[in-house]
Design an enzyme around this catalytic site. Structure first.
Site, PDB file in Angstrom:
ATOM      1  NE  ARG A 297      -3.234  -2.315   2.554  1.00 18.85           N
ATOM      2  CZ  ARG A 297      -3.454  -3.470   2.147  1.00 18.85           C
ATOM      3  NH1 ARG A 297      -2.533  -4.201   2.657  1.00 18.85           N
ATOM      4  NH2 ARG A 297      -4.542  -4.657   2.028  1.00 18.85           N
TER       5      ARG A 297
ATOM      6  CG  HIS B 264      -1.167  -5.421  -4.238  1.00 15.01           C
ATOM      7  ND1 HIS B 264       0.717  -5.612  -3.681  1.00 15.01           N
ATOM      8  CD2 HIS B 264      -1.550  -6.623  -4.039  1.00 15.01           C
ATOM      9  CE1 HIS B 264       0.249  -6.396  -2.486  1.00 15.01           C
ATOM     10  NE2 HIS B 264      -1.032  -6.782  -2.440  1.00 15.01           N
TER      11      HIS B 264
ATOM     12  CG  HIS C  56       0.296 -11.120  -4.487  1.00 12.97           C
ATOM     13  ND1 HIS C  56      -0.329 -12.468  -3.560  1.00 12.97           N
ATOM     14  CD2 HIS C  56       0.274  -9.930  -4.017  1.00 12.97           C
ATOM     15  CE1 HIS C  56      -0.328 -11.417  -2.565  1.00 12.97           C
ATOM     16  NE2 HIS C  56      -0.555 -10.649  -2.539  1.00 12.97           N
TER      17      HIS C  56
ATOM     18  CD  GLU D 225       2.623 -10.503  -0.748  1.00  9.11           C
ATOM     19  OE1 GLU D 225       1.913  -9.474  -1.629  1.00  9.11           O
ATOM     20  OE2 GLU D 225       1.657 -10.719   0.443  1.00  9.11           O
TER      21      GLU D 225
HETATM   22  C1  BGC Z   1      -1.770  -7.135   1.073  1.00  7.92           C
HETATM   23  C2  BGC Z   1      -3.345  -7.596   1.796  1.00  7.92           C
HETATM   24  C3  BGC Z   1      -3.712  -8.035   0.879  1.00  7.92           C
HETATM   25  C4  BGC Z   1      -3.416  -9.073   0.173  1.00  7.92           C
HETATM   26  C5  BGC Z   1      -4.101  -9.555  -1.476  1.00  7.92           C
HETATM   27  C6  BGC Z   1      -0.997  -8.955   0.807  1.00  7.92           C
HETATM   28  O1  BGC Z   1       0.183  -8.068  -0.327  1.00  7.92           O
HETATM   29  O2  BGC Z   1      -0.458  -7.498   2.247  1.00  7.92           O
HETATM   30  O3  BGC Z   1      -3.893  -6.673   3.414  1.00  7.92           O
HETATM   31  O4  BGC Z   1      -5.101  -8.042   0.800  1.00  7.92           O
HETATM   32  O5  BGC Z   1      -1.828  -9.041  -0.361  1.00  7.92           O
HETATM   33  O6  BGC Z   1      -4.599  -8.403  -2.455  1.00  7.92           O
END
Ligand code: BGC
Length: 382
Positions: free
Chosen positions: A118, A143, A216, A347
């Site tokens: 974020r 993202h 991811h 990640e």
């Molecule tokens: C984030 C989560 C998010 C997820 C899927 C992760 O990298 O930290 O908060 O919900 O990704 O979007």
């Protein structure tokens, strides 16, 4: 006589298949997976997005382990290997067809960018200029925004099809999702005979920008996503983590893990203390490292499958996410829902919201500089 004809036909067909398999044409498209067992890369049609063809590439190593990657989002769709009982299953969550990825995938296996995790309120400054990004997660940017790198069709560089290597390129244009600068990105996946999946990221920009690329993938070492990952044992080399506010934005503090459910320096079951972490683990860990070389930062084991996953990276942080937002509303191609905690993500990245946190390691990329990071996931069976 008829029988002889039949045998002749069988022999000719077999010869034709062998000739086709050995023809050595690069990244040849095939219509079935029948040729996918030889070492190297095989390309298969996977559909179209925005009028562009999308493929699935099957990387096979000498052990017969396979990683499948699509150029939609540079996404790892499957990583299949034998468990301790000789059963071959995939250790990552994903779909068999493109429609799964187009129907609201929670970033399964994708490369996320320009910024993994974020950026508060979708705003940041470089010098005197303020940039406003697409906001797609409450008031925040997540993202890479509404159409991040996970939703783009990447170009695949043609490479020798005898090596299990895939090199993908993407040009993110100046202003895309609000980010400055034309950014050229390359992500190269390599599957070694030691069952290591190496991901190398490079990028260059023509204007100062911010960049934080990661993969991811959601792992479930049991190879069956109807199981959760709470019994997997996790080790993370980190003495500090970055606590977050209610919008999951780091407060800026680096908090010691000692005496908290965030201490994974000695291996602990993921589920052992998760109840004490509101919402589950979704936090950036500050990696304990001596320099920025490729170092082991985490390892995970599962007694059901006997599998072990080790994570190596050059990055300063890792977002440990336990699939808290999976709620069964999305199903796999086998119709089995992805329930809460069906997978965990490691990640490897810079810290969330770094562009607004001057004390965090910088994510600024300037013209003339080369962004270069490496992450390696090593799989073994014990
Ligand atoms: C984030 C989560 C998010 C997820 C899927 C992760 O990298 O930290 O908060 O919900 O990704 O979007």
């Amino acid at each position: 006589m008829k029988f002889l004809h039949y045998r002749f036909l069988v022999v000719v067909t077999a010869l034709l298949i062998i000739t086709a398999c050995n023809s050595g044409e690069e990244n040849k498209t095939v219509t079935s997976e029948s040729m996918s067992l030889k070492v190297g890369v095989v390309k298969i049609d996977f559909g179209t997005v925005d009028g562009k063809p999308v493929y699935q590439y099957i990387l096979t190593n000498a052990k017969g382990d396979q990683v499948k990657i699509t150029n939609y989002g540079a996404t790892v769709t499957s990583w299949s290997s034998l468990d301790k009982n000789g059963k071959k299953t995939s250790i990552v969550l994903g779909f068999d067809s493109l429609s799964g990825y187009l129907g609201g995938s929670p970033y399964f296996g994708a490369v996320v960018g320009r910024y993994g995790n974020r950026i508060a309120k979708g705003k940041f400054k470089i010098g005197d200029s303020t940039y406003t990004l697409a906001v797609n997660n409450g008031a925040n940017h997540l993202h890479g925004g509404i159409k991040g790198f996970d939703k783009q069709v990447w170009d695949v560089a043609e490479t020798a099809d005898s090596l299990p290597v895939l090199s993908l390129n993407y040009l993110s244009k100046d202003g895309e999702e609000g980010y400055p600068g034309n950014l050229k990105v390359n992500v190269t996946y390599t599957l070694t005979d030691e069952d290591e999946l190496t991901i190398e990221y490079t990028a260059e920009t023509d204007k100062p920008t911010v960049l934080n690329l990661t993969n991811h993938s959601y792992f479930n070492l049991t190879g069956d996503h109807s199981n959760n990952i709470l019994d997997h044992k996790m080790m993370i080399k980190a003495d500090y983590y970055t606590p977050v506010d209610t919008g999951l934005i780091p407060t800026g503090e680096l908090r010691a893990v000692k005496g908290t459910p965030f201490d994974f320096n000695t291996p602990k079951k993921i589920g052992e203390r998760i109840g004490k972490v509101p919402g589950g683990y979704d936090h950036n860990f500050v990696l304990k490292r001596t320099d920025s070389s490729l170092q082991l930062i985490a390892s995970v084991t599962d007694t059901v499958s006997g599998r072990k996953l080790e994570v190596f990276t050059t990055q300063p942080g890792v977002q440990f996410y336990t699939g808290n937002f999976l709620n069964g509303s999305i199903k796999g191609s086998d119709e089995i829902p992805f329930n809460k905690n069906a997978g965990f993500c490691m990640e490897t990245q810079h810290f969330p919201d770094s562009p607004n946190k001057p004390k965090f390691p910088t994510t600024l990329l300037k013209p003339g500089e080369k962004y270069h990071t490496i992450t390696k996931y090593r799989l073994s069976v014990e």
